[in-house]
Design a protein around this motif. Structure first.
Motif, PDB file in Angstrom:
ATOM      1  N   ARG A   1       0.826  -1.299   0.211  1.00  0.00           N
ATOM      2  CA  ARG A   1       0.267  -0.036   0.163  1.00  0.00           C
ATOM      3  C   ARG A   1       1.208   1.327  -0.185  1.00  0.00           C
ATOM      4  O   ARG A   1       0.149   2.417  -0.027  1.00  0.00           O
ATOM      5  CB  ARG A   1      -1.076  -0.477   1.475  1.00  0.00           C
ATOM      6  CG  ARG A   1      -1.738  -0.759   1.375  1.00  0.00           C
ATOM      7  CD  ARG A   1      -2.609  -0.850   2.815  1.00  0.00           C
ATOM      8  NE  ARG A   1      -2.523  -0.729   3.808  1.00  0.00           N
ATOM      9  CZ  ARG A   1      -2.374  -1.301   4.292  1.00  0.00           C
ATOM     10  NH1 ARG A   1      -2.918  -2.730   4.118  1.00  0.00           N
ATOM     11  NH2 ARG A   1      -1.415  -1.715   5.832  1.00  0.00           N
ATOM     12  N   THR A   2       2.073   1.235  -0.051  1.00  0.00           N
ATOM     13  CA  THR A   2       3.006   2.301   0.621  1.00  0.00           C
ATOM     14  C   THR A   2       3.265   3.410  -1.443  1.00  0.00           C
ATOM     15  O   THR A   2       3.262   2.472  -2.346  1.00  0.00           O
ATOM     16  CB  THR A   2       4.703   1.961   0.305  1.00  0.00           C
ATOM     17  OG1 THR A   2       4.500   1.647   2.256  1.00  0.00           O
ATOM     18  CG2 THR A   2       5.118   3.176   0.575  1.00  0.00           C
ATOM     19  N   SER A   3       3.080   4.074  -0.451  1.00  0.00           N
ATOM     20  CA  SER A   3       2.989   4.758  -1.993  1.00  0.00           C
ATOM     21  C   SER A   3       4.192   6.163  -2.028  1.00  0.00           C
ATOM     22  O   SER A   3       4.781   6.121  -1.139  1.00  0.00           O
ATOM     23  CB  SER A   3       1.266   6.029  -2.162  1.00  0.00           C
ATOM     24  OG  SER A   3       1.104   6.913  -1.042  1.00  0.00           O
ATOM     25  N   ASP A   4       4.330   7.282  -2.945  1.00  0.00           N
ATOM     26  CA  ASP A   4       4.823   8.051  -3.434  1.00  0.00           C
ATOM     27  C   ASP A   4       5.031   9.016  -1.825  1.00  0.00           C
ATOM     28  O   ASP A   4       5.414   9.917  -0.669  1.00  0.00           O
ATOM     29  CB  ASP A   4       5.206   8.402  -4.273  1.00  0.00           C
ATOM     30  CG  ASP A   4       5.865   8.661  -4.921  1.00  0.00           C
ATOM     31  OD1 ASP A   4       6.546   7.260  -5.088  1.00  0.00           O
ATOM     32  OD2 ASP A   4       5.550   8.913  -6.203  1.00  0.00           O
ATOM     33  N   PHE A   5       3.484   9.460  -1.711  1.00  0.00           N
ATOM     34  CA  PHE A   5       3.059  10.299  -0.660  1.00  0.00           C
ATOM     35  C   PHE A   5       3.294   9.398   0.860  1.00  0.00           C
ATOM     36  O   PHE A   5       3.540   9.652   2.182  1.00  0.00           O
ATOM     37  CB  PHE A   5       0.678  10.311   0.094  1.00  0.00           C
ATOM     38  CG  PHE A   5       0.917  10.996   0.482  1.00  0.00           C
ATOM     39  CD1 PHE A   5       1.134  12.328   0.141  1.00  0.00           C
ATOM     40  CD2 PHE A   5      -0.306  10.993   1.402  1.00  0.00           C
ATOM     41  CE1 PHE A   5       0.972  12.982   1.067  1.00  0.00           C
ATOM     42  CE2 PHE A   5      -0.743  11.570   2.491  1.00  0.00           C
ATOM     43  CZ  PHE A   5      -0.384  12.523   2.399  1.00  0.00           C
TER      44      PHE A   5
ATOM     45  N   GLU B   1       7.879   7.920   2.588  1.00  0.00           N
ATOM     46  CA  GLU B   1       8.759   8.247   4.371  1.00  0.00           C
ATOM     47  C   GLU B   1       8.571   8.096   5.237  1.00  0.00           C
ATOM     48  O   GLU B   1       8.689   7.807   6.524  1.00  0.00           O
ATOM     49  CB  GLU B   1       8.274   9.920   3.842  1.00  0.00           C
ATOM     50  CG  GLU B   1       9.620  10.396   3.090  1.00  0.00           C
ATOM     51  CD  GLU B   1       9.698  11.871   2.907  1.00  0.00           C
ATOM     52  OE1 GLU B   1       9.506  12.958   3.345  1.00  0.00           O
ATOM     53  OE2 GLU B   1      10.037  12.774   1.610  1.00  0.00           O
ATOM     54  N   PHE B   2       6.771   7.904   5.606  1.00  0.00           N
ATOM     55  CA  PHE B   2       6.229   7.387   6.565  1.00  0.00           C
ATOM     56  C   PHE B   2       6.785   6.132   7.713  1.00  0.00           C
ATOM     57  O   PHE B   2       6.744   6.145   8.478  1.00  0.00           O
ATOM     58  CB  PHE B   2       4.633   8.173   7.074  1.00  0.00           C
ATOM     59  CG  PHE B   2       4.112   7.494   7.651  1.00  0.00           C
ATOM     60  CD1 PHE B   2       4.035   8.358   9.095  1.00  0.00           C
ATOM     61  CD2 PHE B   2       3.337   6.337   8.484  1.00  0.00           C
ATOM     62  CE1 PHE B   2       3.582   7.633  10.865  1.00  0.00           C
ATOM     63  CE2 PHE B   2       2.827   5.792   9.284  1.00  0.00           C
ATOM     64  CZ  PHE B   2       2.351   6.217  10.696  1.00  0.00           C
ATOM     65  N   GLN B   3       6.107   5.367   6.591  1.00  0.00           N
ATOM     66  CA  GLN B   3       6.467   3.447   6.272  1.00  0.00           C
ATOM     67  C   GLN B   3       7.779   3.602   6.904  1.00  0.00           C
ATOM     68  O   GLN B   3       8.542   3.298   7.569  1.00  0.00           O
ATOM     69  CB  GLN B   3       6.114   2.776   5.565  1.00  0.00           C
ATOM     70  CG  GLN B   3       4.772   3.028   4.734  1.00  0.00           C
ATOM     71  CD  GLN B   3       3.737   1.994   5.932  1.00  0.00           C
ATOM     72  OE1 GLN B   3       4.788   1.298   6.293  1.00  0.00           O
ATOM     73  NE2 GLN B   3       2.861   2.179   6.477  1.00  0.00           N
TER      74      GLN B   3
END
Length: 123
Positions: A28-32, A35-37
């Motif tokens: 589910r990780t996106s460009d958005f 950084e949080f992940q």
């Protein structure tokens, strides 16, 4: 932060939460959200959960209580599964939730018991 801390964080994250959850989060990780992940992998899992001062059972108990106190019941479900993976028994989880009723509030504990009952039924 070093690649070693990131790799260790991902290893701990997988050990505690399970491959299925971590693989889904990575998918589910996106460009958005990338950084949080990276942040939670390095700091929550690579720094805090990997510290030697507390075992994972204790960290799970603390985490369950904090999530009840904050009313974070979606995250509670995830961490109930992690607590079982970390060796807490259903009776110990029940005691943690009973303790939480006194210090976090009966309504929060009531919701937590409902979540826990679903999770434990699935086990």
């Amino acid at each position: 932060m070093s690649d070693d801390r990131r790799e260790r964080g991902m290893s701990v994250r997988r050990e505690v939460l399970g491959d299925e959850h971590v693989d889904a989060a990575v998918e589910r990780t996106s460009d958005f959200t990338a950084e949080f992940q990276d942040l939670i992998t390095r700091y929550a899992w690579g720094e805090i959960w990997d510290r030697p001062g507390l075992d994972r059972r204790t960290r799970s108990a603390i985490t369950l209580t904090a999530l009840v106190a904050r009313g974070q019941f979606d995250e509670l479900e995830l961490h109930l599964r992690a607590a079982l993976r970390n060796g807490l028994t259903s009776d110990e989880i029940k005691e943690i939730l009973l303790q939480s009723a006194i210090y976090c509030g009966v309504p929060a504990a009531n919701s937590a018991f409902a979540v826990a009952q679903r999770v434990l039924k699935d086990q």
